[in-house]
Design a protein around this motif. Structure first.
Motif, PDB file in Angstrom:
ATOM      1  N   CYS A 189      45.542  48.277  33.912  1.00 57.97           N
ATOM      2  CA  CYS A 189      45.120  47.625  32.661  1.00 57.97           C
ATOM      3  C   CYS A 189      44.171  46.541  32.956  1.00 57.97           C
ATOM      4  CB  CYS A 189      46.692  47.042  32.063  1.00 57.97           C
ATOM      5  SG  CYS A 189      47.354  45.498  32.614  1.00 57.97           S
ATOM      6  N   THR A 211      50.585  58.220  20.050  1.00 52.70           N
ATOM      7  CA  THR A 211      49.759  57.649  21.169  1.00 52.70           C
ATOM      8  C   THR A 211      48.488  56.655  20.663  1.00 52.70           C
ATOM      9  OG1 THR A 211      48.219  59.599  20.919  1.00 52.70           O
ATOM     10  CG2 THR A 211      49.898  59.834  22.685  1.00 52.70           C
ATOM     11  N   CYS A 228      49.213  53.565  22.041  1.00 51.31           N
ATOM     12  CA  CYS A 228      49.441  53.563  23.749  1.00 51.31           C
ATOM     13  C   CYS A 228      48.504  52.942  24.327  1.00 51.31           C
ATOM     14  CB  CYS A 228      49.601  55.116  24.132  1.00 51.31           C
ATOM     15  SG  CYS A 228      49.691  55.412  25.811  1.00 51.31           S
ATOM     16  N   THR A 276      42.308  60.523  27.541  1.00 48.79           N
ATOM     17  CA  THR A 276      43.757  60.514  28.392  1.00 48.79           C
ATOM     18  C   THR A 276      44.645  60.104  27.353  1.00 48.79           C
ATOM     19  OG1 THR A 276      42.265  59.853  30.155  1.00 48.79           O
ATOM     20  CG2 THR A 276      44.712  59.477  30.394  1.00 48.79           C
ATOM     21  N   ILE A 277      45.806  60.870  27.430  1.00 50.09           N
ATOM     22  CA  ILE A 277      47.032  60.211  26.746  1.00 50.09           C
ATOM     23  C   ILE A 277      48.356  60.508  27.542  1.00 50.09           C
ATOM     24  CG2 ILE A 277      46.087  61.218  24.441  1.00 50.09           C
ATOM     25  CD1 ILE A 277      47.961  63.763  24.893  1.00 50.09           C
ATOM     26  N   VAL A 278      49.203  60.222  27.257  1.00 43.18           N
ATOM     27  CA  VAL A 278      50.574  60.071  27.764  1.00 43.18           C
ATOM     28  C   VAL A 278      51.309  61.011  26.950  1.00 43.18           C
ATOM     29  CG1 VAL A 278      52.759  58.881  28.459  1.00 43.18           C
ATOM     30  CG2 VAL A 278      50.619  57.728  28.899  1.00 43.18           C
ATOM     31  N   LEU A 289      47.992  53.123  27.702  1.00 42.53           N
ATOM     32  CA  LEU A 289      47.939  53.887  29.006  1.00 42.53           C
ATOM     33  C   LEU A 289      48.389  52.849  30.283  1.00 42.53           C
ATOM     34  CD1 LEU A 289      44.535  55.674  28.556  1.00 42.53           C
ATOM     35  CD2 LEU A 289      46.942  56.701  28.089  1.00 42.53           C
ATOM     36  N   CYS A 290      49.284  52.156  30.146  1.00 44.48           N
ATOM     37  CA  CYS A 290      50.023  51.359  31.306  1.00 44.48           C
ATOM     38  C   CYS A 290      50.583  52.224  32.228  1.00 44.48           C
ATOM     39  CB  CYS A 290      50.733  50.267  30.655  1.00 44.48           C
ATOM     40  SG  CYS A 290      52.362  50.738  29.949  1.00 44.48           S
ATOM     41  N   GLU A 291      51.285  53.373  31.980  1.00 46.79           N
ATOM     42  CA  GLU A 291      52.469  54.098  32.602  1.00 46.79           C
ATOM     43  C   GLU A 291      53.565  53.677  32.846  1.00 46.79           C
ATOM     44  OE1 GLU A 291      50.271  56.625  35.964  1.00 46.79           O
ATOM     45  OE2 GLU A 291      48.634  55.277  35.552  1.00 46.79           O
ATOM     46  N   LEU A 331      50.069  61.728  32.539  1.00 52.67           N
ATOM     47  CA  LEU A 331      48.739  61.395  31.960  1.00 52.67           C
ATOM     48  C   LEU A 331      48.120  62.890  31.690  1.00 52.67           C
ATOM     49  CD1 LEU A 331      47.729  58.476  33.968  1.00 52.67           C
ATOM     50  CD2 LEU A 331      48.254  58.493  31.667  1.00 52.67           C
ATOM     51  N   CYS A 356      50.457  46.188  32.129  1.00 49.92           N
ATOM     52  CA  CYS A 356      51.028  47.268  33.076  1.00 49.92           C
ATOM     53  C   CYS A 356      52.139  47.106  33.977  1.00 49.92           C
ATOM     54  CB  CYS A 356      49.844  48.438  33.387  1.00 49.92           C
ATOM     55  SG  CYS A 356      49.188  47.558  35.038  1.00 49.92           S
TER      56      CYS A 356
END
Lengths: 162, 587
Positions: free
Chosen positions: B47, B145, B148, B176-178, B150-152, B169, B36
């Motif tokens: 991460c 997703t 994904c 949780t999804i982006v 979720l590293c942002e 997020l 991440c």
């Protein structure tokens, strides 16, 4: 979905203005909007994002993170029933079933006539009083099916539904 | 800054207070794997791939968020640290769809690389998956997703680079999804489609929308004359798709490859860039001399155009009405070139190879249609061109260097080549405008103040006795203060170049993906300079370096367009803009 009326927009503007310079303003504003309007409309997220230098996606992230915030209007009367461990063990499910039967709502939704909302909440921190339900902000400890029935019937009578 | 002494893997390391263990280790040449973490952009610590063991520490700690302290003893590869890191990556894999074979990021994926490096040999924690969301509704960007992690990195990139924060997020915990707000499509929000999120995504969760099959279809249609044009920045990046070092200029091989793919003509968008300078330069002079709206903004970057339409609609009159170079090129192909060659414009298919994702939406703008034909039929990014060449089984690195087709639209000047780097359009415009105003051949064509990778640059330029201020900005975070000045009526500038991506097109969302290993390493973001240098080298190698000296441009005007800003030039080469609503939430 229809756009928000002028009064609501004005309410949002006032809330945003009031908290603009506070630390951590987003969540404070969201709480006030939720309390005043019964939900957080998209327009409120736009205005809060603009005032706080965040984006609507970020504000929406906060809204959907916390169960207290909703993005669709709540009913006129809100019934919260705690589904924390203690309340569940002491029979909260029966209270939920009774409420659904009497009001015609589902869990975490609003009745079609817009009168009742039913939310299953996380622990309210009043485990000693389990099972607990909160109706229109008033806490009912050691709650029974009879308590719930009486309160719902009282509201129905006041709303001239029964 | 006080010095902090610590030991990493039994090596004495001196760091500065405030540094993280990760930074201290990298400075000492010790690589700790990350996922991440993205230098200057994202340090969320979420991460947990960079786990290290600290002596006497109760738990493993993430190196990217743990500050160094005096006497600290760190083990990056102890048995415990390795086990923790492997478990972390295995957990990330457990909620990842692992369709590597059919993924656009196959062999170019940071999660795949981690799994490979760590020798992960089984799906240790395979179980439930978060309900996937798939959005391929916008012209340029696909969000999946199911890949994904979720590293942002995308969230922070959009927020810090463009100041837009399109992605966030949503929901919590396992759900949780982006996503853009309300889990909407990129199409329904104020996304500029720059694709910076795509080139910073470590995996295949955010990718460009592919248009390769449309191009293959056109190439195989006997009734179509398929014309390809390549943007300047592509030649400075395409080589990376075939394992060449960053900054390798592959102009000749690219032309050879395109010919072997079966394109009927291989042209350079540079011709369009020279044409843009003629029109935009003329527009600038007209505005200066006749009291038009100033400062004037450049209009080559379609991401920037989308941004201003969403965010600063009140400033639209400042925008040059000139179409971007590849749109001008398309319009000229389907008019002038079609007439000269006797080919019916409806049988012409124009493909643009671009470093850009936003170009995919630009060609769909109704404002960019001439008569009943679209100016450009398809846009492929640099990465997609790489895939097309591989699909055709062409050994790119073994190709001979070939020249662009030279008929009618083949000449270009050095001024056009540098369009691909931030400041290039400004420099190109200044060369032509200055030469025109001075009325004599420009002795010194280099405007050094325009060059370099700074986010904002400014200079005072002497145009035949009149001094004007110019400014250059790339990325919307850098452009915003300039725009606010203009909005407040306090801008001292006459001409402002704005590019959507930081560094300009060389770092466009459609360029080869540079892994975070490089971005976080010693080269850092210097990869942009390497690509930029490739363009300035080509500029220097050109005999003609001022757009208005391009003989085929001169012929185009004398034979067809008459003069810059003429009625026919307005019709073919200029466009219009309109305010756009930011959100389509309730439609």
């Amino acid at each position: 979905m229809e756009r928000l009326n002028q009064d609501s927009l004005k309410t949002i503007d006032e809330i945003v203005e009031r908290h603009r310079n506070e630390p951590g303003p987003v969540i404070v504003m969201l709480h006030d909007v939720q309390d005043s309007l019964g939900y957080v409309p998209f327009e409120a997220m736009e205005k809060i994002a603009e005032a706080t230098g965040t984006s609507v996606a970020e504000v929406y992230g906060v809204v959907c993170f916390y169960a207290q915030f909703t993005t669709s209007p709540k009913g006129k009367h809100v019934i919260n029933i705690c589904l924390g461990t203690a309340c569940y063990v002491k029979g909260a499910q029966a209270l939920i079933d009774q409420t659904m039967a009497l009001t015609g709502t589902q869990i975490n939704s609003t009745s079609e006539d817009g009168i009742f909302s039913l939310d299953a909440t996380r622990c309210l921190g009043a485990c000693g009083l389990a099972p607990v339900c909160v109706i229109d902000g008033k806490v009912f400890g050691n709650c029974t099916k009879e308590t719930v029935t009486a309160e719902i019937n009282r509201i129905k009578a006041a709303e001239k539904l029964a | 800054m006080t010095a902090v002494h610590l030991r990493i893997n039994n090596v004495n390391v001196t760091a500065e207070s405030g540094m993280t263990v990760l930074e201290a280790a990298r400075n000492a040449g010790i690589n700790i794997p990350t996922l991440c973490y993205l230098k200057d952009v994202n340090r969320s610590g979420n991460c947990r791939v960079c786990l290290v063991e600290v002596k006497n520490g109760r738990t493993l700690l993430s190196a990217c968020t743990t500050p160094v302290s005096e006497g600290m003893e760190v083990f990056t590869n102890s048995e415990r640290a390795l086990r923790g890191r492997k478990n972390t990556v295995s957990l990330i894999m457990s909620n990842h769809n692992k369709n590597c074979l059919s993924c656009k990021r196959n062999q170019n994926c940071e999660l795949q690389k981690l799994a490979e490096d760590l020798g992960i040999r089984d799906n240790k924690f395979e179980g439930e998956h978060t309900e996937p969301q798939y959005d391929d509704f916008s012209y340029g960007i696909v969000r999946d997703t199911s890949k994904c992690v979720l590293c942002e990195r995308c969230v922070e990139t959009c927020r810090k680079v463009q100041g837009l924060g399109i992605l966030g997020l949503e929901n919590r915990g396992f759900k949780t999804i982006v996503a853009p707000v309300y889990n909407k499509s990129f199409m329904d929000v104020n996304c500029m489609q720059c694709g910076q999120c795509v080139i910073n995504c470590p995996v295949g969760a955010l990718t460009e929308k592919e248009n390769i099959s449309e191009v293959v279809k056109a190439l195989n249609d006997p009734n179509k004359t398929v014309i390809v044009q390549t943007a300047p920045a592509v030649r400075a990046s395409l080589g990376e798709e075939f394992g060449n070092p960053i900054g390798t200029r592959v102009t000749g091989k690219m032309v050879a490859a395109l010919r072997r793919c079966g394109f009927d003509r291989v042209y350079d968008t540079n011709f369009g860039a020279d044409l843009t300078i003629m029109e935009e330069g003329n527009e600038l002079l007209d505005r200066v001399q006749n009291g038009g709206v100033l400062p004037m903004f450049t209009s080559c970057s379609p991401g920037w155009i989308r941004y201003i339409e969403y965010e600063y609609p009140e400033l639209l009159p400042h925008l040059s009405t000139s179409k971007s170079p590849h749109m001008m090129f398309g319009a000229i192909v389907k008019s002038y070139w079609a007439k000269k060659t006797g080919i019916d414009p409806k049988d012409i298919f124009v493909v643009s190879i671009m470093p850009c994702i936003a170009k995919k939406s630009e060609i769909m703008r109704p404002e960019n249609k001439t008569a009943e034909y679209v100016d450009v039929d398809a846009v492929l990014t640099t990465r997609e061109l790489g895939r097309l060449i591989k699909m055709y089984g062409i050994e790119f690195n073994e190709l001979p260097d070939e020249e662009f087709d030279q008929d009618l639209l083949g000449d270009y000047t050095g001024a056009a080549v540098i369009f691909g780097a931030t400041g290039g359009v400004m420099e190109a415009a200044l060369r032509t405008v200055k030469q025109q105003l001075d009325g004599k051949k420009l002795e010194k064509v280099d405007f050094e103040a325009c060059r370099g990778m700074a986010g904002v640059k400014e200079a005072e330029v002497d145009l035949n006795g009149t001094k004007i201020w110019i400014a250059i900005a790339s990325s919307m975070t850098c452009a915003k203060p300039l725009l606010e000045e203009v909005k407040a009526g306090k801008s001292k500038y006459t001409f402002i170049e704005i590019m959507g991506c930081p560094g300009g097109c060389v770092n466009g969302g459609g360029q080869s993906i540079v892994s975070s290993r490089i971005k976080n390493g010693p080269l850092g973001y210097g990869y942009k300079d390497l690509r930029m240098k490739a363009l300035y080298d080509e500029d220097e190698a050109c005999t003609l370096r001022v757009s208005s000296d391009n003989p085929q441009i001169q012929k185009l005007y004398s034979d067809f367009l008459e003069k810059p800003g003429s009625e026919i030039a307005e019709e073919l080469l200029h466009t219009s803009y309109s305010p756009k609503e930011k959100y389509h939430i309730f439609d």
